[in-house]
Design a protein around this motif. Structure first.
Motif, PDB file in Angstrom:
ATOM      1  N   GLU A   1       0.832  -1.202   0.000  1.00  0.00           N
ATOM      2  CA  GLU A   1       0.000   0.000   0.000  1.00  0.00           C
ATOM      3  C   GLU A   1       0.871   1.258   0.000  1.00  0.00           C
ATOM      4  N   LYS A   2       0.414   2.278  -0.685  1.00  0.00           N
ATOM      5  CA  LYS A   2       1.047   3.593  -0.670  1.00  0.00           C
ATOM      6  C   LYS A   2       0.114   4.540   0.074  1.00  0.00           C
ATOM      7  N   LEU A   3       0.576   5.023   1.226  1.00  0.00           N
ATOM      8  CA  LEU A   3      -0.254   5.841   2.089  1.00  0.00           C
ATOM      9  C   LEU A   3       0.411   7.180   2.372  1.00  0.00           C
ATOM     10  N   VAL A   4      -0.391   8.134   2.847  1.00  0.00           N
ATOM     11  CA  VAL A   4       0.113   9.424   3.319  1.00  0.00           C
ATOM     12  C   VAL A   4      -0.595   9.766   4.625  1.00  0.00           C
ATOM     13  N   PRO A   5       0.072  10.529   5.511  1.00  0.00           N
ATOM     14  CA  PRO A   5      -0.601  10.985   6.728  1.00  0.00           C
ATOM     15  C   PRO A   5      -1.478  12.196   6.439  1.00  0.00           C
ATOM     16  N   GLN A   6      -2.719  12.102   6.806  1.00  0.00           N
ATOM     17  CA  GLN A   6      -3.653  13.225   6.666  1.00  0.00           C
ATOM     18  C   GLN A   6      -3.812  13.874   8.036  1.00  0.00           C
ATOM     19  N   ILE A   7      -3.438  15.148   8.137  1.00  0.00           N
ATOM     20  CA  ILE A   7      -3.441  15.831   9.436  1.00  0.00           C
ATOM     21  C   ILE A   7      -4.864  16.105   9.900  1.00  0.00           C
ATOM     22  N   VAL A   8      -5.146  15.651  11.122  1.00  0.00           N
ATOM     23  CA  VAL A   8      -6.444  15.869  11.753  1.00  0.00           C
ATOM     24  C   VAL A   8      -6.356  17.018  12.755  1.00  0.00           C
ATOM     25  N   ALA A   9      -5.215  17.097  13.448  1.00  0.00           N
ATOM     26  CA  ALA A   9      -5.000  18.157  14.436  1.00  0.00           C
ATOM     27  C   ALA A   9      -3.499  18.337  14.624  1.00  0.00           C
ATOM     28  N   THR A  10      -3.114  19.531  15.073  1.00  0.00           N
ATOM     29  CA  THR A  10      -1.713  19.824  15.378  1.00  0.00           C
ATOM     30  C   THR A  10      -1.602  20.241  16.834  1.00  0.00           C
TER      31      THR A  10
ATOM     32  N   ASN B   1      10.085   4.403  11.424  1.00  0.00           N
ATOM     33  CA  ASN B   1      10.692   5.520  10.701  1.00  0.00           C
ATOM     34  C   ASN B   1      11.955   5.028  10.006  1.00  0.00           C
ATOM     35  N   VAL B   2      12.243   5.566   8.837  1.00  0.00           N
ATOM     36  CA  VAL B   2      13.483   5.253   8.128  1.00  0.00           C
ATOM     37  C   VAL B   2      14.444   6.411   8.343  1.00  0.00           C
TER      38      VAL B   2
ATOM     39  N   ILE C   1       7.702   6.154   6.427  1.00  0.00           N
ATOM     40  CA  ILE C   1       7.404   5.270   7.543  1.00  0.00           C
ATOM     41  C   ILE C   1       6.965   3.944   6.923  1.00  0.00           C
ATOM     42  N   LEU C   2       7.563   2.853   7.367  1.00  0.00           N
ATOM     43  CA  LEU C   2       7.221   1.541   6.847  1.00  0.00           C
ATOM     44  C   LEU C   2       6.283   0.817   7.807  1.00  0.00           C
ATOM     45  N   ARG C   3       5.238   0.212   7.248  1.00  0.00           N
ATOM     46  CA  ARG C   3       4.405  -0.687   8.044  1.00  0.00           C
ATOM     47  C   ARG C   3       4.865  -2.105   7.739  1.00  0.00           C
ATOM     48  N   ILE C   4       5.300  -2.807   8.761  1.00  0.00           N
ATOM     49  CA  ILE C   4       5.964  -4.100   8.598  1.00  0.00           C
ATOM     50  C   ILE C   4       5.148  -5.187   9.290  1.00  0.00           C
ATOM     51  N   ASP C   5       4.948  -6.292   8.605  1.00  0.00           N
ATOM     52  CA  ASP C   5       4.334  -7.447   9.246  1.00  0.00           C
ATOM     53  C   ASP C   5       5.338  -8.009  10.251  1.00  0.00           C
ATOM     54  N   ALA C   6       4.969  -7.995  11.532  1.00  0.00           N
ATOM     55  CA  ALA C   6       5.924  -8.372  12.574  1.00  0.00           C
ATOM     56  C   ALA C   6       6.365  -9.824  12.467  1.00  0.00           C
ATOM     57  N   ALA C   7       5.526 -10.686  11.934  1.00  0.00           N
ATOM     58  CA  ALA C   7       5.852 -12.105  11.854  1.00  0.00           C
ATOM     59  C   ALA C   7       6.809 -12.416  10.716  1.00  0.00           C
ATOM     60  N   SER C   8       6.559 -11.833   9.552  1.00  0.00           N
ATOM     61  CA  SER C   8       7.350 -12.173   8.365  1.00  0.00           C
ATOM     62  C   SER C   8       8.451 -11.176   8.043  1.00  0.00           C
ATOM     63  N   GLY C   9       8.303  -9.935   8.503  1.00  0.00           N
ATOM     64  CA  GLY C   9       9.248  -8.879   8.149  1.00  0.00           C
ATOM     65  C   GLY C   9       8.937  -8.201   6.832  1.00  0.00           C
ATOM     66  N   ALA C  10       7.883  -8.623   6.161  1.00  0.00           N
ATOM     67  CA  ALA C  10       7.518  -8.015   4.878  1.00  0.00           C
ATOM     68  C   ALA C  10       6.890  -6.645   5.087  1.00  0.00           C
ATOM     69  N   VAL C  11       7.318  -5.673   4.297  1.00  0.00           N
ATOM     70  CA  VAL C  11       6.711  -4.335   4.337  1.00  0.00           C
ATOM     71  C   VAL C  11       5.374  -4.405   3.607  1.00  0.00           C
ATOM     72  N   THR C  12       4.310  -4.000   4.296  1.00  0.00           N
ATOM     73  CA  THR C  12       2.968  -4.055   3.705  1.00  0.00           C
ATOM     74  C   THR C  12       2.457  -2.682   3.294  1.00  0.00           C
ATOM     75  N   ALA C  13       3.126  -1.626   3.753  1.00  0.00           N
ATOM     76  CA  ALA C  13       2.740  -0.270   3.348  1.00  0.00           C
ATOM     77  C   ALA C  13       3.922   0.665   3.507  1.00  0.00           C
ATOM     78  N   VAL C  14       4.005   1.631   2.588  1.00  0.00           N
ATOM     79  CA  VAL C  14       4.978   2.729   2.686  1.00  0.00           C
ATOM     80  C   VAL C  14       4.178   4.009   2.864  1.00  0.00           C
ATOM     81  N   ILE C  15       4.447   4.704   3.961  1.00  0.00           N
ATOM     82  CA  ILE C  15       3.730   5.939   4.294  1.00  0.00           C
ATOM     83  C   ILE C  15       4.662   7.111   4.022  1.00  0.00           C
ATOM     84  N   ASP C  16       4.268   7.987   3.120  1.00  0.00           N
ATOM     85  CA  ASP C  16       5.098   9.115   2.699  1.00  0.00           C
ATOM     86  C   ASP C  16       4.872  10.294   3.643  1.00  0.00           C
ATOM     87  N   GLY C  17       5.819  10.483   4.568  1.00  0.00           N
ATOM     88  CA  GLY C  17       5.701  11.557   5.548  1.00  0.00           C
ATOM     89  C   GLY C  17       6.208  12.898   5.061  1.00  0.00           C
TER      90      GLY C  17
END
Length: 266
Positions: free
Chosen positions: A37-46, A197-198, A204-220
């Protein structure tokens, strides 16, 4: 010409009928490797954040207060604060040590050091030191799954640790579509996934803790970096808000703490 006979092939738990083994392998691989998945953070509050905090570890406790671990020599500490920036408690790390990731597990908190091969165990209520353990290599990020700790060391591996003794149980290789991912830094464990975090980047990488496979890259990179200019003042700090699908993101010496939702890019 003759047509190859149809036969059944079983590959990595995937059984299917195919004309050739190559077709079978391709079909099975496609079924078992979902697109990243290719994701981005959408700001809700600061929210306000301490601009002097060289953030190395960030967590949200069940009562909504923040735990922040900071780095830099003679500046490293662990402190507790409210979401609106009020500091409630603070303890300094040995001034000769460079603080790194933190995590709470049960009634204690672990705090890493960068190159001193030492993790400090603290009482979760008072933040006072109650023990120390040694580990090989460098300490970077740390999070708790509830049953174990997961630690990064700047490489493409994550270590699995006993949450009480800090003894290493295992390691997992982190890969993105088969490619090793170096520089894994601050960590957050959420429901079987590890968010990392890289180092020196904005992903920011979302990683499956069991396999180590990256399931999403979040563009910060979409987040405003309002820290004073310095190559070290990068995105670093990811914490899940309990009971929600939101996260808090910040960086080293950032004056802002962003409350976000991760949404599809584009």
């Amino acid at each position: 010409m003759s047509v190859p006979p149809v036969f059944r092939v079983a590959v990595a738990g995937c059984s299917l009928t195919a004309l050739t083994a190559l077709t079978a392998l391709s079909a099975c691989a496609a079924a078992e490797e979902p697109a990243v998945e290719k994701l981005v953070p959408q700001i809700v509050a600061t929210h306000p954040f301490n601009p002097e905090s060289f953030t190395q570890g960030l967590e949200v406790e069940d009562d909504g207060t923040l735990l922040v671990g900071t780095g830099w020599y003679a500046e490293s500490r662990l402190y507790r604060a409210t979401l609106d920036g009020e500091e409630l408690a603070s303890v300094d790390l040995d001034p000769t040590w460079f603080g790194e990731g933190i995590t709470r597990h049960g009634d204690h908190i672990w705090q890493l050091t960068w190159q001193d091969h030492t993790a400090v165990q603290r009482d979760a209520e008072t933040l006072e030191e109650i023990g120390r353990v040694s580990y090989p290599g460098e300490g970077w990020g740390l999070c708790s799954t509830g049953s174990e700790l997961i630690m990064s060391d700047g490489t493409s591996q994550l270590r699995r640790l006993d949450p009480d003794t800090f003894a290493e149980r295992d390691r997992v290789d982190v890969t993105l579509e088969g490619v090793a991912q170096e520089g894994l830094n601050e960590l957050e464990c959420v429901d079987g996934d590890v968010y990392a975090n890289v180092f020196l980047g904005t992903d920011i990488l979302r990683i499956d803790a069991a396999s180590g496979a990256v399931t999403a890259v979040i563009d910060g990179s979409v987040l405003p970096n309002n820290a004073r200019p310095d190559p070290n003042h990068v995105l670093n700090g990811v914490a899940h808000l309990p009971g929600t699908d939101r996260f808090l993101l910040t960086g080293k010496r950032w004056p802002d703490l962003y409350e976000v939702e991760f949404v599809p890019a584009g």
